[in-house]
Design a protein around this motif. Sequence first.
Motif, PDB file in Angstrom:
ATOM      1  N   LYS A 168     -25.164  -4.975  36.652  1.00 48.07           N
ATOM      2  CA  LYS A 168     -23.657  -5.261  36.585  1.00 48.07           C
ATOM      3  C   LYS A 168     -22.928  -4.279  37.303  1.00 48.07           C
ATOM      4  O   LYS A 168     -21.877  -4.504  37.819  1.00 48.07           O
ATOM      5  CB  LYS A 168     -23.101  -5.355  35.209  1.00 48.07           C
ATOM      6  N   HIS A 180      -9.952  -5.569  35.510  1.00 44.49           N
ATOM      7  CA  HIS A 180     -10.908  -6.392  35.418  1.00 44.49           C
ATOM      8  C   HIS A 180     -10.476  -7.768  36.210  1.00 44.49           C
ATOM      9  O   HIS A 180      -9.458  -7.896  36.519  1.00 44.49           O
ATOM     10  CB  HIS A 180     -11.007  -6.749  33.900  1.00 44.49           C
ATOM     11  N   SER A 183     -15.426 -13.501  35.010  1.00 46.20           N
ATOM     12  CA  SER A 183     -16.741 -13.763  34.166  1.00 46.20           C
ATOM     13  C   SER A 183     -17.141 -15.095  34.687  1.00 46.20           C
ATOM     14  O   SER A 183     -16.476 -15.849  35.270  1.00 46.20           O
ATOM     15  CB  SER A 183     -16.439 -13.821  32.471  1.00 46.20           C
ATOM     16  N   SER A 193     -20.885 -10.101  29.804  1.00 44.77           N
ATOM     17  CA  SER A 193     -20.628 -11.411  30.676  1.00 44.77           C
ATOM     18  C   SER A 193     -21.583 -11.145  31.927  1.00 44.77           C
ATOM     19  O   SER A 193     -21.767  -9.914  32.471  1.00 44.77           O
ATOM     20  CB  SER A 193     -19.377 -11.736  31.045  1.00 44.77           C
ATOM     21  N   ARG A 200     -21.901  -1.494  35.595  1.00 44.32           N
ATOM     22  CA  ARG A 200     -20.856  -1.409  34.596  1.00 44.32           C
ATOM     23  C   ARG A 200     -21.069   0.078  34.350  1.00 44.32           C
ATOM     24  O   ARG A 200     -21.866   0.636  34.147  1.00 44.32           O
ATOM     25  CB  ARG A 200     -21.305  -2.245  33.644  1.00 44.32           C
ATOM     26  N   ASN A 208     -21.386 -11.117  35.264  1.00 42.35           N
ATOM     27  CA  ASN A 208     -21.077 -10.948  36.504  1.00 42.35           C
ATOM     28  C   ASN A 208     -21.131  -9.588  36.806  1.00 42.35           C
ATOM     29  O   ASN A 208     -21.352  -8.654  36.027  1.00 42.35           O
ATOM     30  CB  ASN A 208     -19.323 -11.275  36.209  1.00 42.35           C
TER      31      ASN A 208
END
Length: 349
Positions: free
Chosen positions: A58, A237, A153, A145, A60, A147
């Motif tokens: 991701k 986001h 998302s 999620s 992330r 994405n």
Amino acid sequence: MITEIIKIDPDNIDDSSLDRAAEYLKRGELVAFPTETVYGLGGDAFDPGASKAIYAAKGRPSDNPLIIHIAEVSDIYDIGVDIPGEAELLAKAFWPGPMTLIVKKNQRVPYETTGGLDTVAIRLPSHPVARALIKKSGKFIAAPSANTSGRPSPTKASHVKEDLDGRIPCIIDGGAVDIGLESTIIDLTEDIPTILRPGAISLSDVIAVTKKAQMDPGLKKEDETVRPKAPGMRYRHYAPKGQLTIVCGDKDSVIEKIRQCCKEDRDAQKSVAVIASSETADRYEGILVFDIGAFEREEDIAHNLYDTLRQLDERGIESIYSESFDTPHVGTAIMNRLIKAAGHRVINA
Ligand code: TXA
Ligand code: MG
């Protein structure tokens, strides 16, 4: 890496396809799968390597914790400790469904999954494919999620493919999701149940069960001194590439204001588009309008929001104006996501 797409009909789950997907999870690999809220990117929640792979795929930040998905209410006792009575009440009322509970974690839950926190997020989804997959894998499934970090998302398998093709081994295509916004997160580690992220289950729904509950004070933009408690709510986001502005006020003034802004932007050679309700979509003659759904059917607006933001990106629209959608029940969640997507650019007509 080649991403295998496995189609599974939620109304008629094919056991051998499910087996195939579950094998990836058993091997510590990742599978994107549909839930009733948004698509998730799943991995074995007790395997630090799987959690690390999720963050890597991701892009992330690793301090943003994952939600652990379970198949039975009693599973919370294998993940959390000191679980308060409210958890059982809320579980009875809203699970399986779009609710995530935060409780203290036990020693089996690796810090890789909780982003270093001593608390853990748990959700029992209602989507038949999600539940069947969790059961079949025999694991608890950590899943954010599905994405790329910073994108809306995914509400369809094609959105997941757009973001993660070649980065994960498997995507289950179970069709479009139902709700379209992420679950309501309720923190049960404070004195009073606290909503850290609004969703389809509203504050008044929670209060009806627990008698008292509150919104995380950190969610209010007005007060810069308190930060949202959920790490994920602190990041920018869901932002479309174009500049999104939300216009508030009474209906006619909003329409007038948006038309005027669109004219000015076009004069400045910018491409423009409007996000409008079905009731008002035909009042922007000559302007590209994305009809997000009827105000009277707020679940449609929630369902269409992320897909609309993705379409705006695809079209490369530079300047986007949105009506505001303070609908009675899901409005808090819709506006929370929309305002974040707009980077808090809200004007009054
Ligand atoms: O509907 C959903 O919840 C979807 C589907 C796939 O289940 N999942 C989802 O996950 O939205 P994700 O990772 O995109 O968002 C998880 C949110 C983040 O904002 C994260 O910071 C917060 O939950 N969170 C997770 N564990 C937490 C904890 N222990 N304390 C506070 N916030 C936590
Ligand atoms: Mg997310």
